[in-house]
Design a protein around this motif. Structure first.
Motif, mmCIF file in Angstrom:
data_model
loop_
_atom_site.group_PDB
_atom_site.id
_atom_site.type_symbol
_atom_site.label_atom_id
_atom_site.label_comp_id
_atom_site.label_asym_id
_atom_site.label_seq_id
_atom_site.Cartn_x
_atom_site.Cartn_y
_atom_site.Cartn_z
ATOM 1 N N MET A 1 1.182 -1.497 -0.155
ATOM 2 C CA MET A 1 -0.033 0.160 -0.456
ATOM 3 C C MET A 1 1.436 0.995 -0.115
ATOM 4 S SD MET A 1 -3.258 1.151 -0.524
ATOM 5 C CE MET A 1 -4.111 -0.395 0.564
ATOM 6 N N ALA A 2 0.899 2.219 -0.823
ATOM 7 C CA ALA A 2 1.352 3.400 -1.070
ATOM 8 C C ALA A 2 1.022 4.267 0.369
ATOM 9 C CB ALA A 2 1.048 4.136 -2.175
ATOM 10 N N ASP A 3 2.034 4.809 0.109
ATOM 11 C CA ASP A 3 1.630 6.436 1.815
ATOM 12 C C ASP A 3 1.401 7.648 0.904
ATOM 13 O OD1 ASP A 3 1.854 7.333 4.010
ATOM 14 O OD2 ASP A 3 4.343 7.419 4.266
ATOM 15 N N LEU A 4 0.495 7.848 1.364
ATOM 16 C CA LEU A 4 0.293 9.068 0.158
ATOM 17 C C LEU A 4 -0.061 10.278 0.882
ATOM 18 C CD1 LEU A 4 -3.974 8.056 -0.802
ATOM 19 C CD2 LEU A 4 -1.684 7.442 -1.819
ATOM 20 N N SER A 5 0.763 10.111 2.347
ATOM 21 C CA SER A 5 1.131 10.892 2.492
ATOM 22 C C SER A 5 2.168 11.512 2.487
ATOM 23 C CB SER A 5 1.427 10.876 4.192
ATOM 24 O OG SER A 5 2.340 9.920 4.397
ATOM 25 N N LEU A 6 2.724 10.855 1.682
ATOM 26 C CA LEU A 6 4.301 11.436 0.549
ATOM 27 C C LEU A 6 3.731 12.329 -0.646
ATOM 28 C CD1 LEU A 6 5.729 7.951 -0.315
ATOM 29 C CD2 LEU A 6 6.550 9.487 1.565
ATOM 30 N N PHE A 7 2.275 12.294 -0.791
ATOM 31 C CA PHE A 7 1.996 13.671 -2.335
ATOM 32 C C PHE A 7 0.863 14.352 -1.296
ATOM 33 C CE2 PHE A 7 2.628 8.545 -3.391
ATOM 34 C CZ PHE A 7 3.138 8.971 -4.598
ATOM 35 N N SER A 8 1.052 15.265 -2.695
ATOM 36 C CA SER A 8 0.255 16.545 -2.426
ATOM 37 C C SER A 8 -1.004 16.175 -2.751
ATOM 38 C CB SER A 8 0.054 17.925 -2.719
ATOM 39 O OG SER A 8 0.298 17.970 -4.062
ATOM 40 N N ASN A 9 -2.476 16.812 -2.188
ATOM 41 C CA ASN A 9 -4.016 16.293 -2.773
ATOM 42 C C ASN A 9 -3.984 16.664 -4.682
ATOM 43 O OD1 ASN A 9 -4.999 15.690 -0.024
ATOM 44 N ND2 ASN A 9 -5.888 17.675 -0.123
ATOM 45 N N GLU A 10 -2.805 17.715 -4.847
ATOM 46 C CA GLU A 10 -2.883 18.175 -5.958
ATOM 47 C C GLU A 10 -1.968 16.631 -6.974
ATOM 48 O OE1 GLU A 10 -1.919 19.758 -3.415
ATOM 49 O OE2 GLU A 10 -3.255 21.619 -4.112
ATOM 50 N N GLN A 11 -1.119 16.226 -6.438
ATOM 51 C CA GLN A 11 -0.063 15.372 -6.971
ATOM 52 C C GLN A 11 -1.502 14.478 -7.120
ATOM 53 O OE1 GLN A 11 2.556 15.028 -4.226
ATOM 54 N NE2 GLN A 11 3.892 16.287 -6.155
ATOM 55 N N ILE A 12 -1.771 13.665 -6.140
ATOM 56 C CA ILE A 12 -3.135 12.421 -5.632
ATOM 57 C C ILE A 12 -4.515 12.955 -7.467
ATOM 58 C CG2 ILE A 12 -5.317 11.580 -4.517
ATOM 59 C CD1 ILE A 12 -3.363 11.783 -2.151
ATOM 60 N N ALA A 13 -4.889 14.243 -7.557
ATOM 61 C CA ALA A 13 -5.412 13.949 -8.344
ATOM 62 C C ALA A 13 -4.907 14.195 -9.660
ATOM 63 C CB ALA A 13 -6.446 15.990 -8.074
ATOM 64 N N ALA A 14 -3.910 14.871 -9.813
ATOM 65 C CA ALA A 14 -3.141 14.290 -10.838
ATOM 66 C C ALA A 14 -3.147 13.217 -11.801
ATOM 67 C CB ALA A 14 -2.022 15.587 -11.302
ATOM 68 N N LEU A 15 -2.415 12.130 -10.512
ATOM 69 C CA LEU A 15 -2.244 10.563 -11.166
ATOM 70 C C LEU A 15 -3.966 10.294 -11.317
ATOM 71 C CD1 LEU A 15 -0.504 10.275 -7.825
ATOM 72 C CD2 LEU A 15 0.086 9.129 -10.290
ATOM 73 N N LEU A 16 -4.611 10.633 -10.124
ATOM 74 C CA LEU A 16 -6.015 9.946 -10.526
ATOM 75 C C LEU A 16 -6.621 10.048 -11.859
ATOM 76 C CD1 LEU A 16 -7.419 10.417 -7.300
ATOM 77 C CD2 LEU A 16 -7.449 7.843 -8.505
ATOM 78 N N SER A 17 -6.378 11.863 -12.375
ATOM 79 C CA SER A 17 -6.996 11.755 -13.478
ATOM 80 C C SER A 17 -5.563 11.593 -15.569
ATOM 81 C CB SER A 17 -6.537 13.731 -13.783
ATOM 82 O OG SER A 17 -7.121 14.281 -13.180
ATOM 83 N N ALA A 18 -4.393 11.309 -14.692
ATOM 84 C CA ALA A 18 -3.398 10.338 -15.502
ATOM 85 C C ALA A 18 -3.798 9.034 -16.235
ATOM 86 C CB ALA A 18 -1.930 10.453 -15.022
ATOM 87 N N LEU A 19 -4.679 8.166 -15.395
ATOM 88 C CA LEU A 19 -5.291 6.622 -15.425
ATOM 89 C C LEU A 19 -5.729 6.628 -16.481
ATOM 90 C CD1 LEU A 19 -7.937 5.431 -12.286
ATOM 91 C CD2 LEU A 19 -5.007 5.201 -12.812
ATOM 92 N N PRO A 20 -5.180 5.551 -17.762
ATOM 93 C CA PRO A 20 -5.202 5.584 -18.500
ATOM 94 C C PRO A 20 -7.028 4.635 -19.145
ATOM 95 C CG PRO A 20 -3.053 4.354 -18.541
ATOM 96 C CD PRO A 20 -3.943 5.067 -16.871
ATOM 97 N N ASP A 21 -7.137 3.717 -18.324
ATOM 98 C CA ASP A 21 -8.798 3.770 -18.466
ATOM 99 C C ASP A 21 -9.298 4.169 -17.524
ATOM 100 O OD1 ASP A 21 -8.042 1.363 -19.850
ATOM 101 O OD2 ASP A 21 -7.463 0.396 -18.416
ATOM 102 N N PRO A 22 -10.527 4.625 -17.833
ATOM 103 C CA PRO A 22 -11.258 5.873 -16.447
ATOM 104 C C PRO A 22 -12.294 4.624 -15.507
ATOM 105 C CG PRO A 22 -12.599 4.752 -18.565
ATOM 106 C CD PRO A 22 -11.520 4.093 -19.065
#
Length: 297
Positions: A1-22
């Motif tokens: 399980m990834a440690d989400l504390s390493l990422f800002s909310n903006e980075q998490i949102a960007a990661l979700l937006s970058a998913l190839p599949d919807p």
């Protein structure tokens, strides 16, 4: 399980937006709460316009009900629910003739969320386009069930269809007839004109079958110069004029004559093999009686 504390909310949102599949957040009532990803433009359009709408807003009733049922199944299982499904332009509201002519196939991975969204239970639905693999699967299946010379169904596919229709007959007394025929003096064609001439005769005979038989009839190449025609919902009396017309058309168009035996499924049959055996016996009667004829058993 990834440690989400390493990422800002903006980075998490960007990661979700970058998913190839919807990935869709769907509530139990069928509302699109959020849409992430879908950046692979080869397969997906922007789905952000779905947010706030319901399945009933987007899909025609039958398809919307199916999706709603899958959400309910996933929520009941409290785990991962995997489904395959197709979407066509007739399934989506407002597309009409602008949509793709072919069905688009997806694998849906539906995971229950451990918290409520918009005060409802909800799931994460990840949709992956599997149309290419479905087309390859269909092509391989067709190749495995098709005779390469005649382009008719092969023996394997024939036996499957005979089994299916015999089961229908055994359960519901749905009539079906079977014609077995072969090409008269085929060995002489091969010996006198060569095997290419024999191949051309088989191919021409198959072409006549495709043109002259009804859409519901099922012609197949059994092997060599032997063919079988399964005629569903047809007793032998109804089938006889159909087979006679086929015999005449083959003589006119394929440069060869045929001899055939015709039989139908009867109440005493225990399997389709018994029907084939009667038709085969009638075929040999046709040969004995001078060929170029159909004999009904």
């Amino acid at each position: 399980m990834a440690d989400l504390s390493l990422f800002s909310n903006e980075q998490i949102a960007a990661l979700l937006s970058a998913l190839p599949d919807p990935a869709f957040i769907l509530t139990r009532s069928g509302r699109y709460a959020a849409v992430f990803g879908g950046t692979d433009s080869r397969y997906y359009h922007d789905g952000s316009g779905l947010v706030g709408k319901t399945l009933d807003d987007v899909l025609h009733p039958e398809k919307a009900a199916w999706f709603q049922a899958q959400v309910a199944i996933a929520l009941a299982s409290q785990g991962l629910h995997v489904v395959e499904y197709a979407l066509g332009r007739d399934d989506v509201k407002g597309i009409g003739t602008d949509g793709p002519e072919e069905l688009i196939w997806f694998e849906g991975r539906v995971q229950t969320l451990g918290y409520q969204v918009l005060e409802e239970e909800a799931v994460l639905w990840v949709a992956s386009n599997i149309t290419a693999s479905k087309k390859l699967e269909a092509l391989l299946r067709m190749q495995s069930e098709t005779d390469s010379l005649s382009n008719l169904p092969n023996r394997r596919k024939l036996m499957s269809s005979l089994t299916e229709h015999f089961e229908l007959f055994a359960r519901y007394k749905t009539p079906a007839s079977v014609l077995i025929f072969d090409i008269d003096h085929f060995k002489s064609i091969n010996d006198g004109q060569g095997h290419l001439a024999g191949d051309r005769t088989i191919a021409a005979t198959a072409d006549v079958c495709r043109r002259e038989l009804r859409a519901t009839d099922f012609p197949a190449r059994l092997g060599g110069d032997e063919f079988v025609v399964l005629m569903p919902h047809t007793d032998s009396e109804q089938a006889l004029p159909i087979t006679e017309r086929l015999r005449q058309r083959i003589a006119e168009q394929a440069g060869a004559t045929i001899s055939g035996g015709l039989s139908e499924m009867t109440a005493g049959d225990l399997s389709y093999e018994e029907v084939l055996k009667r038709a085969d016996d009638a075929l040999y009667c046709a040969k004995r009686d001078g060929r170029n004829r159909i004999v009904r058993s």
